[in-house]
Scaffold this active site. Structure first.
Site, PDB file in Angstrom:
ATOM      1  N   GLY A  22       0.166  -8.007  -3.569  1.00 51.81           N
ATOM      2  CA  GLY A  22      -0.306  -7.541  -4.804  1.00 51.81           C
ATOM      3  C   GLY A  22       0.202  -6.239  -5.580  1.00 51.81           C
ATOM      4  O   GLY A  22       0.807  -6.376  -6.760  1.00 51.81           O
ATOM      5  N   LEU A  23       0.455  -5.180  -4.765  1.00 53.60           N
ATOM      6  CA  LEU A  23       0.859  -4.235  -5.381  1.00 53.60           C
ATOM      7  C   LEU A  23       2.585  -4.067  -5.594  1.00 53.60           C
ATOM      8  O   LEU A  23       3.037  -3.520  -6.497  1.00 53.60           O
ATOM      9  CB  LEU A  23       0.272  -2.766  -4.545  1.00 53.60           C
ATOM     10  CG  LEU A  23      -1.012  -2.610  -4.357  1.00 53.60           C
ATOM     11  CD1 LEU A  23      -1.281  -1.368  -3.925  1.00 53.60           C
ATOM     12  CD2 LEU A  23      -1.726  -2.731  -5.938  1.00 53.60           C
ATOM     13  N   ASP A  42      10.284  -8.838   1.795  1.00 54.98           N
ATOM     14  CA  ASP A  42       8.810  -9.408   2.136  1.00 54.98           C
ATOM     15  C   ASP A  42       9.250 -10.459   2.982  1.00 54.98           C
ATOM     16  O   ASP A  42      10.399 -11.006   3.242  1.00 54.98           O
ATOM     17  CB  ASP A  42       8.196  -9.769   1.070  1.00 54.98           C
ATOM     18  CG  ASP A  42       6.625  -9.722   1.145  1.00 54.98           C
ATOM     19  OD1 ASP A  42       6.159 -10.353   2.203  1.00 54.98           O
ATOM     20  OD2 ASP A  42       5.756  -9.183   0.296  1.00 54.98           O
ATOM     21  N   SER A 119      -3.951   4.302   3.278  1.00 61.33           N
ATOM     22  CA  SER A 119      -5.019   3.568   2.887  1.00 61.33           C
ATOM     23  C   SER A 119      -6.289   4.711   3.004  1.00 61.33           C
ATOM     24  O   SER A 119      -6.428   5.129   3.906  1.00 61.33           O
ATOM     25  CB  SER A 119      -5.488   2.223   3.651  1.00 61.33           C
ATOM     26  OG  SER A 119      -6.712   1.812   3.184  1.00 61.33           O
ATOM     27  N   ASN A 120      -7.080   4.429   2.077  1.00 62.29           N
ATOM     28  CA  ASN A 120      -8.524   5.186   2.359  1.00 62.29           C
ATOM     29  C   ASN A 120      -9.130   4.711   3.567  1.00 62.29           C
ATOM     30  O   ASN A 120     -10.019   5.337   4.091  1.00 62.29           O
ATOM     31  CB  ASN A 120      -9.592   4.823   1.176  1.00 62.29           C
ATOM     32  CG  ASN A 120      -9.876   3.636   1.094  1.00 62.29           C
ATOM     33  OD1 ASN A 120     -10.989   3.233   1.712  1.00 62.29           O
ATOM     34  ND2 ASN A 120      -9.242   2.482   0.551  1.00 62.29           N
ATOM     35  N   TYR A 144      -7.204  -2.059  11.088  1.00 58.19           N
ATOM     36  CA  TYR A 144      -6.176  -1.750   9.707  1.00 58.19           C
ATOM     37  C   TYR A 144      -6.076  -0.323   9.540  1.00 58.19           C
ATOM     38  O   TYR A 144      -4.985   0.346   9.208  1.00 58.19           O
ATOM     39  CB  TYR A 144      -6.738  -2.695   8.523  1.00 58.19           C
ATOM     40  CG  TYR A 144      -5.958  -2.294   7.535  1.00 58.19           C
ATOM     41  CD1 TYR A 144      -4.875  -2.678   7.122  1.00 58.19           C
ATOM     42  CD2 TYR A 144      -6.833  -1.494   6.124  1.00 58.19           C
ATOM     43  CE1 TYR A 144      -4.198  -2.190   5.668  1.00 58.19           C
ATOM     44  CE2 TYR A 144      -6.248  -1.307   5.021  1.00 58.19           C
ATOM     45  CZ  TYR A 144      -4.949  -1.736   4.772  1.00 58.19           C
ATOM     46  OH  TYR A 144      -4.599  -1.407   3.501  1.00 58.19           O
TER      47      TYR A 144
HETATM   48  C1  15L Z   1      -7.260  -1.491   1.141  1.00 60.38           C
HETATM   49  O1  15L Z   1      -6.487  -0.930   1.747  1.00 60.38           O
HETATM   50  C2  15L Z   1      -6.644  -3.084   1.070  1.00 60.38           C
HETATM   51  O2  15L Z   1      -5.251  -2.977   1.222  1.00 60.38           O
HETATM   52  C3  15L Z   1      -7.076  -3.470  -0.363  1.00 60.38           C
HETATM   53  O3  15L Z   1      -7.243  -4.943  -0.449  1.00 60.38           O
HETATM   54  C4  15L Z   1      -8.665  -3.111  -0.911  1.00 60.38           C
HETATM   55  O4  15L Z   1      -9.432  -3.586   0.201  1.00 60.38           O
HETATM   56  C5  15L Z   1      -8.854  -1.710  -0.569  1.00 60.38           C
HETATM   57  O5  15L Z   1      -8.266  -0.962   0.680  1.00 60.38           O
HETATM   58  C6  15L Z   1     -10.117  -1.022  -0.769  1.00 60.38           C
HETATM   59  O6  15L Z   1     -10.653  -0.191  -0.093  1.00 60.38           O
HETATM   60  O7  15L Z   1     -10.867  -1.473  -1.750  1.00 60.38           O
END
Ligand code: 15L
Length: 274
Positions: A22-23, A42, A119-120, A144
């Site tokens: 997506g990104l 990819d 990621s968050n 993850y």
């Molecule tokens: C992420 O890290 C994911 O890649 C994305 O698909 C979303 O789920 C996002 O976090 C999120 O926290 O909304």
């Protein structure tokens, strides 16, 4: 129409891993304006190469395939790997081994800088009534999130030992618009994603810098003060979507772990399961 670059700085060759995601698809169209050659990798289909693009399919866990991806590259935008929760063995291959292979390639080929899509979910077990900074201890919410925590530690190690710089982007929710109440805090517009990636690529000195990837949202859980040297200035806000989101989701169940924690539904793959 050619994409207007946000910076006059130009690279010879940039690599984007995960370019079919997506990104990755979003940045593919935007990053060409910043380089002469855009290398795209990819395991999924990358379609046809546009002028200036180099298509290099590779599975991240395959070291022999990944190492040559980094040859002749100035900087990498590492988006590759699984982007949501899976069982540990899948995460181990694509995200943990895969990110190690990427950094080994960067070291061996003298690549100066990595922009790492963290990621968050590295800190998803923080409560939604907390404000956290990139310097606070991690609280991963999933396999993850753990793999992204590993990636950030790997980035720190490759900076400390080998001088490979990284900006780890703890990306919130980067979609065309916020989908729910949680994303009013975590939303990152695609234009702000580009601003963040360009800041991460062009800031003169970054060492290993961690920054949360969010737009200029009124509701915010993350304080990016320690990353101000990047010069990232978000210009979009989830406020434009608040009324529509609140109309769709007027009630929050305060007993639901997904509403308590910043990681949302990701936290339920853990002790809340079953
Ligand atoms: C992420 O890290 C994911 O890649 C994305 O698909 C979303 O789920 C996002 O976090 C999120 O926290 O909304």
């Amino acid at each position: 129409m050619a994409h207007e670059p946000l910076s006059a700085l130009r690279f010879s060759r940039l690599l984007i891993t995960g370019a079919a995601g997506g990104l990755g698809r979003e940045l593919r169209g935007r990053m060409k304006a910043y380089c002469d050659h855009l290398r795209l990798s990819d395991i999924a289909d990358l379609g046809e190469a546009a002028p200036g693009e180099e298509l290099c399919p590779a599975a991240l866990q395959d070291r022999a395939a990944v190492l040559p991806l980094l040859a002749g590259v100035d900087a990498v935008i590492h988006l590759g790997g699984l982007s949501t929760e899976y069982d540990f063995d899948a995460i181990l291959q694509a995200n943990i081994l895969g990110t190690y292979n990427l950094y080994e390639g960067a070291r061996r080929h003298g690549v100066k800088r990595v922009v790492f899509a963290s990621s968050n979910h590295v800190s998803g077990f923080r409560r939604q009534n907390e404000v956290v900074s990139p310097l606070d201890p991690m609280r991963p919410d999933s396999h993850y999130g753990l793999s992204k925590a590993f990636g950030e530690n790997l980035a720190q190690f490759y900076w400390d030992r080998y001088g490979v710089e990284t900006v780890s982007l703890r990306i919130g929710s980067s979609f065309p618009e916020p989908r729910d109440r949680r994303m009013l805090a975590s939303w990152l517009s695609y234009d702000d994603l580009e601003r963040l990636v360009v800041a991460a690529l062009t800031a003169p000195i970054v060492g290993h810098t961690v920054v949360y990837g969010m737009s200029d949202n009124a509701t915010a859980w993350w304080d990016n003060t320690p990353a101000r040297h990047l010069g990232y200035r978000p210009q979009d806000s989830s406020e434009d979507f608040r009324a529509a989101v609140e109309a769709r989701q007027p009630v929050i169940d305060g007993r639901d772990a997904a509403a308590l924690y910043q990681g949302g539904g990701f936290v339920k793959h853990g002790p809340f399961e079953g």
